[in-house]
Design a protein around this motif. Structure first.
Motif, PDB file in Angstrom:
ATOM      1  N   ASN A 239       6.543  -0.776  -7.234  1.00 22.47           N
ATOM      2  CA  ASN A 239       5.627  -0.299  -8.097  1.00 22.47           C
ATOM      3  C   ASN A 239       4.453  -0.382  -7.357  1.00 22.47           C
ATOM      4  O   ASN A 239       3.485   0.531  -8.048  1.00 22.47           O
ATOM      5  CB  ASN A 239       5.665  -1.448  -9.176  1.00 22.47           C
ATOM      6  CG  ASN A 239       5.224  -2.494  -8.674  1.00 22.47           C
ATOM      7  OD1 ASN A 239       5.771  -3.210  -7.896  1.00 22.47           O
ATOM      8  ND2 ASN A 239       4.309  -3.360  -9.509  1.00 22.47           N
TER       9      ASN A 239
ATOM     10  N   ARG B 102       4.572   1.015  -4.290  1.00 22.18           N
ATOM     11  CA  ARG B 102       4.525   2.099  -3.388  1.00 22.18           C
ATOM     12  C   ARG B 102       4.720   3.626  -4.284  1.00 22.18           C
ATOM     13  O   ARG B 102       4.523   4.618  -3.875  1.00 22.18           O
ATOM     14  CB  ARG B 102       5.659   2.018  -2.461  1.00 22.18           C
ATOM     15  CG  ARG B 102       5.369   0.822  -1.325  1.00 22.18           C
ATOM     16  CD  ARG B 102       6.741   0.660  -0.398  1.00 22.18           C
ATOM     17  NE  ARG B 102       7.813  -0.127  -0.846  1.00 22.18           N
ATOM     18  CZ  ARG B 102       8.862   0.518  -1.655  1.00 22.18           C
ATOM     19  NH1 ARG B 102       9.101   1.731  -1.242  1.00 22.18           N
ATOM     20  NH2 ARG B 102       9.830  -0.457  -1.895  1.00 22.18           N
ATOM     21  N   THR B 103       5.349   3.462  -5.454  1.00 20.52           N
ATOM     22  CA  THR B 103       5.523   4.705  -6.123  1.00 20.52           C
ATOM     23  C   THR B 103       4.523   4.842  -7.021  1.00 20.52           C
ATOM     24  O   THR B 103       4.084   3.904  -7.973  1.00 20.52           O
ATOM     25  CB  THR B 103       7.050   4.466  -6.804  1.00 20.52           C
ATOM     26  OG1 THR B 103       7.825   4.177  -6.054  1.00 20.52           O
ATOM     27  CG2 THR B 103       7.234   5.774  -7.618  1.00 20.52           C
ATOM     28  N   ASN B 104       3.720   6.012  -7.261  1.00 22.84           N
ATOM     29  CA  ASN B 104       2.540   6.183  -7.797  1.00 22.84           C
ATOM     30  C   ASN B 104       1.500   5.203  -7.600  1.00 22.84           C
ATOM     31  O   ASN B 104       1.092   4.359  -8.567  1.00 22.84           O
ATOM     32  CB  ASN B 104       2.953   6.376  -9.415  1.00 22.84           C
ATOM     33  CG  ASN B 104       3.878   7.438  -9.442  1.00 22.84           C
ATOM     34  OD1 ASN B 104       3.613   8.464  -9.092  1.00 22.84           O
ATOM     35  ND2 ASN B 104       4.711   7.202 -10.659  1.00 22.84           N
ATOM     36  N   ALA B 105       1.288   4.853  -6.267  1.00 25.36           N
ATOM     37  CA  ALA B 105       0.716   3.697  -5.647  1.00 25.36           C
ATOM     38  C   ALA B 105      -0.712   3.658  -6.359  1.00 25.36           C
ATOM     39  O   ALA B 105      -1.656   4.349  -6.233  1.00 25.36           O
ATOM     40  CB  ALA B 105       0.734   3.944  -4.148  1.00 25.36           C
ATOM     41  N   PRO B 106      -1.100   2.304  -7.015  1.00 23.16           N
ATOM     42  CA  PRO B 106      -2.496   1.945  -7.435  1.00 23.16           C
ATOM     43  C   PRO B 106      -3.297   2.013  -6.296  1.00 23.16           C
ATOM     44  O   PRO B 106      -4.528   1.960  -6.695  1.00 23.16           O
ATOM     45  CB  PRO B 106      -2.061   0.722  -8.276  1.00 23.16           C
ATOM     46  CG  PRO B 106      -1.054   0.258  -7.779  1.00 23.16           C
ATOM     47  CD  PRO B 106       0.111   1.421  -7.393  1.00 23.16           C
TER      48      PRO B 106
ATOM     49  N   SER C 299       1.788   5.063  -0.693  1.00 26.27           N
ATOM     50  CA  SER C 299       2.661   5.746  -1.157  1.00 26.27           C
ATOM     51  C   SER C 299       3.073   6.503   0.133  1.00 26.27           C
ATOM     52  O   SER C 299       4.363   6.877   0.001  1.00 26.27           O
ATOM     53  CB  SER C 299       1.935   7.094  -2.001  1.00 26.27           C
ATOM     54  OG  SER C 299       1.109   7.792  -1.215  1.00 26.27           O
TER      55      SER C 299
ATOM     56  N   SER D  63      -0.764  13.820   4.412  1.00 23.31           N
ATOM     57  CA  SER D  63       0.081  12.700   3.891  1.00 23.31           C
ATOM     58  C   SER D  63       0.961  12.341   5.142  1.00 23.31           C
ATOM     59  O   SER D  63       1.512  12.961   5.831  1.00 23.31           O
ATOM     60  CB  SER D  63       1.142  13.411   2.679  1.00 23.31           C
ATOM     61  OG  SER D  63       1.943  12.447   2.544  1.00 23.31           O
TER      62      SER D  63
ATOM     63  N   ASN E  64       5.890   4.345   1.084  1.00 21.33           N
ATOM     64  CA  ASN E  64       7.182   4.857   0.240  1.00 21.33           C
ATOM     65  C   ASN E  64       7.939   6.033   0.927  1.00 21.33           C
ATOM     66  O   ASN E  64       9.138   5.851   1.119  1.00 21.33           O
ATOM     67  CB  ASN E  64       6.885   5.093  -1.117  1.00 21.33           C
ATOM     68  CG  ASN E  64       8.292   5.007  -2.208  1.00 21.33           C
ATOM     69  OD1 ASN E  64       8.729   4.103  -2.071  1.00 21.33           O
ATOM     70  ND2 ASN E  64       8.288   6.356  -2.837  1.00 21.33           N
ATOM     71  N   GLU E  65       7.400   6.988   1.414  1.00 24.92           N
ATOM     72  CA  GLU E  65       7.753   8.171   2.036  1.00 24.92           C
ATOM     73  C   GLU E  65       8.594   7.572   3.502  1.00 24.92           C
ATOM     74  O   GLU E  65       9.695   8.065   3.610  1.00 24.92           O
ATOM     75  CB  GLU E  65       6.692   9.313   2.540  1.00 24.92           C
ATOM     76  CG  GLU E  65       6.178   9.829   1.244  1.00 24.92           C
ATOM     77  CD  GLU E  65       6.889  10.720   0.599  1.00 24.92           C
ATOM     78  OE1 GLU E  65       8.281  11.082   0.878  1.00 24.92           O
ATOM     79  OE2 GLU E  65       6.838  10.983  -0.660  1.00 24.92           O
TER      80      GLU E  65
END
Length: 466
Positions: free
Chosen positions: A237, A239-243, A249, A196, A252-253
């Motif tokens: 939406n 980036r968080t719990n990225a589809p 994701s 990651s 997002n970090e």
């Protein structure tokens, strides 16, 4: 040569490394947020399917567990071992100004590195180290990932620092705003491989002002917070719990971590420095990196692994003893910076907690210099260790009179020490089980922290602890 090493050599001859003239790690570039975070996204993106959550297996070995931090110094270009930390005087060749002396049984070029000469009781030298090859690009990658970069998992292998970051991540506290893995002067260094983005190296070139762009171009923190809130309303939406998987994701970090550094005076208190401090470390790029490393560890804000790349020109095929590119000039950079780093770590109570590891990708030819006045590539080399519980004044292994080859291996495995063994040594010092296998790699093969090979296991050099 020991029977064990002869057996290993026969295995390597039967299974040779197929080196390319130039090694180019496959990668995908991600944009630089604040021009700080290292390039590259996870190899799960490259493999076009996401890596699953880590499933770890290990043999349950006993580690040394004496260090909390690591400073890894890569002497890019490959220094001459026989002119530095495996010193051999060559009459009529070695400059008399090197003024070698035997200190506690260690032959050392006092005139070349006078400050480190006073600290021989604080560091240990492995003189039984061998590179698997003598190609710069291949071997510089090799020492950073602790395995053959041309092997099956070489293209997705993380930097050793990223493995450390992954292991240390559960221990991070809310106050830990600095990255676990910091890379100084290492723009071209290996990234996090398939792991990651949260374990990626945070790449910084030291500067007196510290990290740039830690305030908004608008100059207003209020306006920055408002704009960041707007950004999140538009794409959080995704980036968080990225589809769309791990790459998003990871973004997002990056955003979260970078935001922690914005408008925070603590950041440049430790990443910046006055000119007087730079001078104390020698006033060089490598010295400045060592200064920042010392300050960041003193801050104790989450950083545990620091890579410093000494891009000082150690590839000395010509004029090794003369001119502005001579080894005398380069060695002074290390002598000034490293001696001060050790002194400051001691003063801050961090020396015993911090393992310093320093070496190049291979060594250089021994005896007389070439017609060009230099030394060419050679597999025999040294590795420097200090702090982190290592017993100072220790020498592991012995080379012949010229430094051409190891004649006494000096450790339990009765063979050369390879980069994989040094990787295992780093993990052991940090209390990380070097036999760990992660079953989350995108190829589904299982990623071994330290790779296994046919005739023998790679092992930590615990003899460094006395």
């Amino acid at each position: 040569m020991s029977n064990e090493q002869e057996k290993i050599n026969r295995w390597f001859q039967k299974h040779p490394w197929n080196h390319q003239a130039f090694f180019n790690r496959p990668h995908a570039t991600r944009r630089h947020f604040l021009e700080l975070v290292g390039a590259g996204v996870t190899a799960s993106f490259l493999a076009r399917h996401p890596a699953k959550a880590a499933d770890l297996a290990a043999a349950g070995v006993t580690t040394k567990n004496t260090a909390q931090n690591v400073i890894f110094i890569l002497m890019a270009g490959a220094p001459s071992h026989t002119d530095t930390f495996d010193f051999k005087m060559v009459n009529g060749v070695t400059p008399a100004t090197f003024a070698p002396d035997t200190i506690n049984g260690l032959s050392f070029p006092v005139g070349l590195m006078p400050k480190l000469a006073t600290l021989t009781g604080d560091f240990a030298i492995a003189r039984n180290v061998q590179a698997h090859a003598v190609v710069h690009s291949v071997c510089q990658t090799w020492v950073q990932i602790g395995r053959n970069p041309l092997a099956a998992l070489g293209n997705i292998a993380p930097n050793i620092g990223s493995i450390v970051a992954a292991e240390e991540f559960p221990q991070r506290k809310p106050s830990d705003i600095f990255p676990t893995f910091l890379a100084l002067n290492s723009a071209g260094g290996v990234n996090q491989g398939y792991l990651s983005g949260k374990y990626a190296p945070f790449k910084v070139t030291p500067a007196t002002a510290g990290i740039s762009n830690t305030t908004s171009a608008t100059g207003s923190q209020t306006r920055f917070e408002s704009r960041f809130k707007l950004l999140n309303s538009l794409d959080a939406n995704l980036r968080t719990n990225a589809p769309n998987g791990v790459p998003m994701s990871d973004y997002n970090e990056f955003y979260i971590d970078a935001k922690e550094l914005m408008y925070n005076p603590v950041v440049n208190q430790y990443f910046g420095y006055p000119a007087s401090e730079s001078t104390r470390y020698g006033g060089t790029s490598t010295g400045n990196a060592m200064l920042v490393a010392s300050q960041v560890l003193k801050a104790n804000l989450g950083t545990r692994f620091i890579q410093i790349t000494s891009n000082d020109g150690w590839d000395m095929h010509t004029n090794i003893y003369t001119g502005g590119g001579s080894i005398q000039v380069k060695a002074k950079i290390i002598d000034d910076g490293l001696s001060t780093l050790i002194a400051d770590l001691k003063a801050n109570g961090l020396f015993d907690q911090t393992l310093i590891v320093m070496y190049g990708e291979f060594g250089r030819t021994v005896g007389p210099i070439t017609a060009a006045g230099g030394r060419d590539h050679w597999p025999q080399q040294f590795c420097f260790f200090a702090g982190g519980g290592v017993k100072g004044g220790t020498t592991v292994g012995q080379t012949d009179a010229q430094g051409r080859d190891t004649i006494d291996y000096g450790w339990s495995q009765n063979r050369y020490v390879y980069p994989e063994d040094i990787e295992a040594t780093i993990y052991s010092a940090l209390g990380i089980d070097w036999t760990t296998v992660r079953h989350d790699d995108p190829l589904g093969r299982g990623f071994e922290y330290v790779p296994t090979t046919g005739p023998f296991p790679y092992m930590p050099v615990h003899e460094l602890w006395g």
